[in-house]
Write a protein that holds these residues in place. Structure first.
Motif, PDB file in Angstrom:
ATOM      1  N   LEU A  67      47.940  44.710  33.926  1.00  0.00           N
ATOM      2  CA  LEU A  67      49.117  45.579  33.949  1.00  0.00           C
ATOM      3  C   LEU A  67      48.847  46.839  34.760  1.00  0.00           C
ATOM      4  O   LEU A  67      49.723  47.331  35.472  1.00  0.00           O
ATOM      5  N   GLU A  68      47.641  47.383  34.601  1.00  0.00           N
ATOM      6  CA  GLU A  68      47.220  48.585  35.326  1.00  0.00           C
ATOM      7  C   GLU A  68      45.746  48.430  35.651  1.00  0.00           C
ATOM      8  O   GLU A  68      44.993  47.835  34.875  1.00  0.00           O
ATOM      9  N   ILE A  69      45.352  48.996  36.786  1.00  0.00           N
ATOM     10  CA  ILE A  69      43.950  48.940  37.178  1.00  0.00           C
ATOM     11  C   ILE A  69      43.599  50.245  37.887  1.00  0.00           C
ATOM     12  O   ILE A  69      44.386  50.745  38.692  1.00  0.00           O
ATOM     13  N   GLN A  70      42.451  50.803  37.522  1.00  0.00           N
ATOM     14  CA  GLN A  70      41.978  52.031  38.157  1.00  0.00           C
ATOM     15  C   GLN A  70      40.481  51.936  38.382  1.00  0.00           C
ATOM     16  O   GLN A  70      39.750  51.440  37.514  1.00  0.00           O
ATOM     17  N   ARG A  71      40.056  52.415  39.517  1.00  0.00           N
ATOM     18  CA  ARG A  71      38.624  52.519  39.797  1.00  0.00           C
ATOM     19  C   ARG A  71      38.133  53.790  39.118  1.00  0.00           C
ATOM     20  O   ARG A  71      38.757  54.840  39.226  1.00  0.00           O
ATOM     21  N   THR A  72      37.027  53.690  38.400  1.00  0.00           N
ATOM     22  CA  THR A  72      36.457  54.862  37.741  1.00  0.00           C
ATOM     23  C   THR A  72      35.303  55.392  38.603  1.00  0.00           C
ATOM     24  O   THR A  72      34.807  54.676  39.479  1.00  0.00           O
ATOM     25  N   PRO A  73      34.838  56.602  38.327  1.00  0.00           N
ATOM     26  CA  PRO A  73      33.673  57.115  39.062  1.00  0.00           C
ATOM     27  C   PRO A  73      32.359  56.491  38.574  1.00  0.00           C
ATOM     28  O   PRO A  73      31.326  56.636  39.221  1.00  0.00           O
ATOM     29  N   ASP A  74      32.416  55.779  37.439  1.00  0.00           N
ATOM     30  CA  ASP A  74      31.208  55.165  36.877  1.00  0.00           C
ATOM     31  C   ASP A  74      30.757  53.983  37.734  1.00  0.00           C
ATOM     32  O   ASP A  74      31.588  53.237  38.247  1.00  0.00           O
ATOM     33  N   THR A  75      29.459  53.822  37.843  1.00  0.00           N
ATOM     34  CA  THR A  75      28.895  52.684  38.560  1.00  0.00           C
ATOM     35  C   THR A  75      28.026  51.876  37.609  1.00  0.00           C
ATOM     36  O   THR A  75      27.702  52.332  36.511  1.00  0.00           O
ATOM     37  N   PHE A  76      27.654  50.695  38.044  1.00  0.00           N
ATOM     38  CA  PHE A  76      26.763  49.855  37.247  1.00  0.00           C
ATOM     39  C   PHE A  76      25.636  49.359  38.141  1.00  0.00           C
ATOM     40  O   PHE A  76      25.797  49.287  39.361  1.00  0.00           O
ATOM     41  N   PRO A  77      24.489  49.021  37.551  1.00  0.00           N
ATOM     42  CA  PRO A  77      23.340  48.617  38.361  1.00  0.00           C
ATOM     43  C   PRO A  77      23.544  47.251  39.002  1.00  0.00           C
ATOM     44  O   PRO A  77      24.333  46.437  38.506  1.00  0.00           O
TER      45      PRO A  77
END
Length: 91
Positions: A67-77
């Motif tokens: 329904l909604e999608i946003q890129r966050t500033p968080d990253t993953f390894p």
């Protein structure tokens, strides 16, 4: 839909966590933070495989149910995810 695909592809390559509002199969809305791993197309629909931080395991998400999608500033390894290995495990 095309905007979702582009955003997910970029998040996969940059390893950015995505925040989703998702409509589950039973019709309920849920909020998730996911680590996107792969996209694939099957049976006339796009699917995203992502590590779900809520469920703490890989899950599949239908793009037409986002329904909604946003890129966050968080990253993953970086990880050693392989689509063929994923399907070989019976997922």
């Amino acid at each position: 839909m095309d905007a979702h695909i582009s955003m997910i592809q970029l998040a996969i390559s940059d390893r950015h966590v995505l925040a989703l509002a998702y409509l589950s199969a039973n019709g309920s809305r849920s909020e998730r933070k996911v680590e996107p791993l792969a996209l694939y197309f099957t049976q006339d629909r796009w699917m995203m495989i992502a590590h779900c931080r809520l469920r703490k395991e890989p899950r599949e998400f239908r793009l037409d149910s986002i329904l909604e999608i946003q890129r966050t500033p968080d990253t993953f390894p970086p990880n050693q995810f392989g689509l063929s290995d994923y399907f070989a495990k019976g997922n």
